[in-house]
Design a protein around this motif. Sequence first.
Motif, mmCIF file in Angstrom:
data_model
loop_
_atom_site.group_PDB
_atom_site.id
_atom_site.type_symbol
_atom_site.label_atom_id
_atom_site.label_comp_id
_atom_site.label_asym_id
_atom_site.label_seq_id
_atom_site.Cartn_x
_atom_site.Cartn_y
_atom_site.Cartn_z
ATOM 1 N N GLY A 1 0.635 -1.029 0.142
ATOM 2 C CA GLY A 1 0.161 0.132 0.162
ATOM 3 C C GLY A 1 0.846 1.437 -0.113
ATOM 4 O O GLY A 1 0.368 2.161 0.028
ATOM 5 N N THR A 2 2.300 1.039 -0.072
ATOM 6 C CA THR A 2 2.943 2.344 -0.275
ATOM 7 C C THR A 2 4.394 1.743 -0.758
ATOM 8 O O THR A 2 4.767 0.764 -0.662
ATOM 9 N N ASN B 1 7.089 3.708 0.067
ATOM 10 C CA ASN B 1 7.887 4.027 1.287
ATOM 11 C C ASN B 1 8.782 2.891 1.806
ATOM 12 O O ASN B 1 7.985 1.962 2.438
ATOM 13 N N SER C 1 8.243 2.340 5.662
ATOM 14 C CA SER C 1 6.985 1.853 5.923
ATOM 15 C C SER C 1 6.715 0.301 5.659
ATOM 16 O O SER C 1 6.231 -0.382 6.273
ATOM 17 N N SER D 1 -1.258 -2.378 8.095
ATOM 18 C CA SER D 1 -0.893 -1.182 7.156
ATOM 19 C C SER D 1 -1.676 -0.071 7.569
ATOM 20 O O SER D 1 -1.186 1.352 7.571
ATOM 21 N N ASN D 2 -2.677 -0.092 8.312
ATOM 22 C CA ASN D 2 -3.426 1.196 8.970
ATOM 23 C C ASN D 2 -2.628 1.639 9.949
ATOM 24 O O ASN D 2 -2.663 2.894 10.263
ATOM 25 N N VAL E 1 0.157 3.509 8.315
ATOM 26 C CA VAL E 1 -0.337 4.837 7.809
ATOM 27 C C VAL E 1 -0.511 5.882 8.762
ATOM 28 O O VAL E 1 -0.331 7.152 8.311
ATOM 29 N N THR E 2 -1.039 5.534 9.636
ATOM 30 C CA THR E 2 -1.267 6.385 11.040
ATOM 31 C C THR E 2 -0.244 7.163 11.304
ATOM 32 O O THR E 2 -0.087 8.412 11.517
ATOM 33 N N GLU F 1 2.775 7.358 9.631
ATOM 34 C CA GLU F 1 3.241 8.253 8.587
ATOM 35 C C GLU F 1 2.375 9.493 8.680
ATOM 36 O O GLU F 1 2.934 10.601 8.670
ATOM 37 N N ARG F 2 1.112 9.661 8.781
ATOM 38 C CA ARG F 2 0.369 10.785 8.783
ATOM 39 C C ARG F 2 0.522 11.725 9.821
ATOM 40 O O ARG F 2 0.516 13.012 9.621
#
Length: 109
Positions: free
Chosen positions: A44-45, A47, A50, A60-61, A64-65, A67-68
Motif C-alpha cells: 500500500g506504499t 516508502n 513503511s 498497514s492502517n 499509515v497513521t 506516517e500521517r
Amino acid sequence: MVNIALVKIKMESDFLSFHIYKFANVLFDINLLTEDEYNLFIYGTINKESNDYIRLGLSSNVVVTLERNDQLKNLVLSKNGAIRANDEFKKFMHHQDDLFRFELSKFIT
C-alpha cells in the motif's frame, strides 16, 4: 455485528493472500511489475521504511497513521527486527486509543 465484520475482513484478507498476491509475485518475478508497483500493490506504499514495518507485522492502517502523524522518525528498527521508540513517540502513544496502543505494544520494546 463486530464479529461478522471481522469474519468478512478475514475472508477478504485470505482471498488476497492466497490468490491475488501470488499473481502479483509472479508478475514481479517475470519483471512485468516494477519494484515500486509491487510494493504499492502488496504493502500500500512505496516508502521502504513503511514497508519494513508492515513486513514485521504491523498493520498497514497503523503504519499509515504513523506516517500521517510524522511518527516514523521517532522509531528505530534494530537489526534483529525490534522496534525502539524515543520519548517523543511515547508521548504520542499516550494520546492514542486503546486498540492502537495494544497493536503497537506487541512490537515496540
